[in-house]
Design an enzyme around this catalytic site. Sequence first.
Site, PDB file in Angstrom:
ATOM      1  N   LYS A 207       0.836  -1.209   0.000  1.00  0.00           N
ATOM      2  CA  LYS A 207       0.000   0.000   0.000  1.00  0.00           C
ATOM      3  C   LYS A 207       0.872   1.261   0.000  1.00  0.00           C
ATOM      4  O   LYS A 207       0.648   2.211  -0.750  1.00  0.00           O
ATOM      5  CB  LYS A 207      -0.924  -0.033   1.222  1.00  0.00           C
ATOM      6  CG  LYS A 207      -1.665   1.250   1.507  1.00  0.00           C
ATOM      7  CD  LYS A 207      -2.626   1.594   0.387  1.00  0.00           C
ATOM      8  CE  LYS A 207      -3.022   3.044   0.425  1.00  0.00           C
ATOM      9  NZ  LYS A 207      -4.363   3.280   0.812  1.00  0.00           N
ATOM     10  N   CYS A 261      -3.707  10.817   1.601  1.00  0.00           N
ATOM     11  CA  CYS A 261      -3.070   9.534   1.272  1.00  0.00           C
ATOM     12  C   CYS A 261      -1.677   9.758   0.718  1.00  0.00           C
ATOM     13  O   CYS A 261      -0.675   9.452   1.352  1.00  0.00           O
ATOM     14  CB  CYS A 261      -3.923   8.800   0.248  1.00  0.00           C
ATOM     15  SG  CYS A 261      -5.625   8.645   0.792  1.00  0.00           S
TER      16      CYS A 261
HETATM   17  N1  SAJ Z   1      -1.877  15.145  -8.670  1.00  0.00           N
HETATM   18  C1  SAJ Z   1      -1.007  15.952  -9.382  1.00  0.00           C
HETATM   19  N2  SAJ Z   1      -0.608  15.560 -10.627  1.00  0.00           N
HETATM   20  C2  SAJ Z   1      -1.036  14.401 -11.202  1.00  0.00           C
HETATM   21  C3  SAJ Z   1      -1.917  13.576 -10.469  1.00  0.00           C
HETATM   22  C4  SAJ Z   1      -2.318  13.969  -9.205  1.00  0.00           C
HETATM   23  O1  SAJ Z   1      -0.583  17.016  -8.910  1.00  0.00           O
HETATM   24  O2  SAJ Z   1      -0.657  14.129 -12.353  1.00  0.00           O
HETATM   25  C5  SAJ Z   1      -2.313  15.551  -7.318  1.00  0.00           C
HETATM   26  C6  SAJ Z   1      -3.823  15.709  -7.162  1.00  0.00           C
HETATM   27  O3  SAJ Z   1      -4.258  16.974  -7.593  1.00  0.00           O
HETATM   28  C7  SAJ Z   1      -3.997  15.502  -5.682  1.00  0.00           C
HETATM   29  C8  SAJ Z   1      -2.907  14.487  -5.337  1.00  0.00           C
HETATM   30  O4  SAJ Z   1      -2.006  14.502  -6.418  1.00  0.00           O
HETATM   31  O5  SAJ Z   1      -3.755  16.693  -4.968  1.00  0.00           O
HETATM   32  C9  SAJ Z   1      -3.362  13.081  -5.058  1.00  0.00           C
HETATM   33  O6  SAJ Z   1      -4.402  12.700  -5.949  1.00  0.00           O
HETATM   34  P1  SAJ Z   1      -4.465  11.250  -6.617  1.00  0.00           P
HETATM   35  O7  SAJ Z   1      -5.629  11.208  -7.508  1.00  0.00           O
HETATM   36  O8  SAJ Z   1      -3.156  10.919  -7.217  1.00  0.00           O
HETATM   37  O9  SAJ Z   1      -4.616  10.232  -5.394  1.00  0.00           O
HETATM   38  P2  SAJ Z   1      -5.633  10.095  -4.157  1.00  0.00           P
HETATM   39  O10 SAJ Z   1      -4.929  10.596  -2.934  1.00  0.00           O
HETATM   40  O11 SAJ Z   1      -6.945  10.672  -4.444  1.00  0.00           O
HETATM   41  O12 SAJ Z   1      -5.796   8.491  -4.066  1.00  0.00           O
HETATM   42  C10 SAJ Z   1      -4.648   7.667  -3.895  1.00  0.00           C
HETATM   43  C11 SAJ Z   1      -4.785   6.458  -4.829  1.00  0.00           C
HETATM   44  N3  SAJ Z   1      -3.500   5.786  -4.944  1.00  0.00           N
HETATM   45  C12 SAJ Z   1      -2.837   5.690  -6.125  1.00  0.00           C
HETATM   46  O13 SAJ Z   1      -3.252   6.198  -7.148  1.00  0.00           O
HETATM   47  C13 SAJ Z   1      -1.565   4.905  -6.126  1.00  0.00           C
HETATM   48  C14 SAJ Z   1      -5.860   5.511  -4.314  1.00  0.00           C
HETATM   49  O14 SAJ Z   1      -5.888   4.311  -5.079  1.00  0.00           O
HETATM   50  C15 SAJ Z   1      -5.609   5.143  -2.843  1.00  0.00           C
HETATM   51  O15 SAJ Z   1      -6.596   4.257  -2.341  1.00  0.00           O
HETATM   52  C16 SAJ Z   1      -5.663   6.441  -2.058  1.00  0.00           C
HETATM   53  O16 SAJ Z   1      -4.571   7.279  -2.519  1.00  0.00           O
HETATM   54  C17 SAJ Z   1      -5.527   6.096  -0.590  1.00  0.00           C
HETATM   55  O17 SAJ Z   1      -6.562   6.090   0.108  1.00  0.00           O
HETATM   56  O18 SAJ Z   1      -4.436   5.760  -0.138  1.00  0.00           O
END
Ligand code: SAJ
Length: 405
Positions: A207, A261
């Site tokens: 994870k 996360c």
């Molecule tokens: N972000 C960027 N650039 C990108 C992609 C995302 O700046 O290209 C930013 C987003 O705006 C946001 C942050 O990253 O602020 C996180 O967003 P996210 O969509 O990457 O992830 P989370 O936190 O919503 O969800 C993640 C997921 N993990 C992965 O994608 C590996 C999800 O599957 C997990 O279950 C979740 O964390 C968790 O609960 O741990």
Amino acid sequence: MQKISVLGLGYIGLPTAITFAMNGCTVRGVDIKQTSVDLLQQGILPIEEEGLEEALHAAQRSGRLTFDTSLVSSDAYIITVQTPQRKGADGIPVSDLSYVRSAAIDVGHVLQAGQLVILESTVPPKTTQMVQDVLCQTSGLSASDFHVAHCPERVIPVRFFIQLRENDRIIGADTAAALNAARALYSLILTKGRIRTTNAISAEMCKLSENTFRDINIAYANELSVICHKLGVNVYELIELANCHPRVNILSPGVGVGGHCIAVDPWFIHEAFPEDARLIGIARQVNDQKPAFLAARIAEVVPVSRRICVMGLAYKPDVDDLRESPSIEVCRLLAEQGFTVVTCEPHVTHKSVKGFDNLTLADVLANDDYLVMAMGHKVFLEMRADLSKRDMYDCIGFLKGISKV
Ligand code: SAJ
């Protein structure tokens, strides 16, 4: 029919409790907050998600889902409590496992031989072992009398409910009996997702590694955006070109990394191995410094007499979740520099958010604020033609139509 207790009724625990109740289990949702329990007993959801409210009401009507602040002996206990962090002396976060420990103590008081305890919360390595030790101490049972497994949640916000049934599930346990018991439990709810089994510590690291992988990749995009700014290169165009290479898939630079996360989990590895987790620590810092970098650039181009409207306060597109949102940090830093700051977060209906006036999109279009485009909400992208005519600092590639940050 299984009797299950779910401890912690937040973003994960609540949909989990509802899902098990929908699949024939008798579920007791337990939370230490009396107000949360009171609202749920009345059928009022604290979170927004398509289909969840109807499912809650149906499960309550069936009599299989109840909420309480106290625990009773159950066939299985699923711990989904928070694992927050506080800033350590050197500014580096330190994890607080007190909620997990206290949930394990509560379970230990009612635990009986043959029962199953699942830890779903995202945790530092070796926490499952700690939970097992606490259970033994509190219950007086020995480790071989009951089963413990770590089954980290991996759902992506806004689609929790579907993903709980459709995503692959990692089950980590150190005995075949615990693996079998946990497999039998999750088989009750999985429709598409496959179950993959391993030992407890590998499940913990799996994870953390997933979220750290994403954090490091976003940090690379954010670092590139800083370098490109200094070179006068459009980073979004650069990434589009670089991503034409079949092996390259650079993510999108944005305001920083928010949510509870990706901005949190890498520190669990770093805390355990500060000397070795060098890249992980640096990536976290790169992402954390992005709001300050942007606030300084905005202050260079916008006269302090001009009111600024920060567009999008949620931590990611199309959600109402403001936890650890980097846009809020941008607002705070701009206000600290003397700017009058307002916001437009259409997913939050409050008139004021974190002390900033929250305008509607119609207000934004009618006013003449300087816009800081911070989040690629669909509603903003739909208005791209109108919004792009305005004075704007684009933090997310909005003008190029990027929406994934
Ligand atoms: N972000 C960027 N650039 C990108 C992609 C995302 O700046 O290209 C930013 C987003 O705006 C946001 C942050 O990253 O602020 C996180 O967003 P996210 O969509 O990457 O992830 P989370 O936190 O919503 O969800 C993640 C997921 N993990 C992965 O994608 C590996 C999800 O599957 C997990 O279950 C979740 O964390 C968790 O609960 O741990």
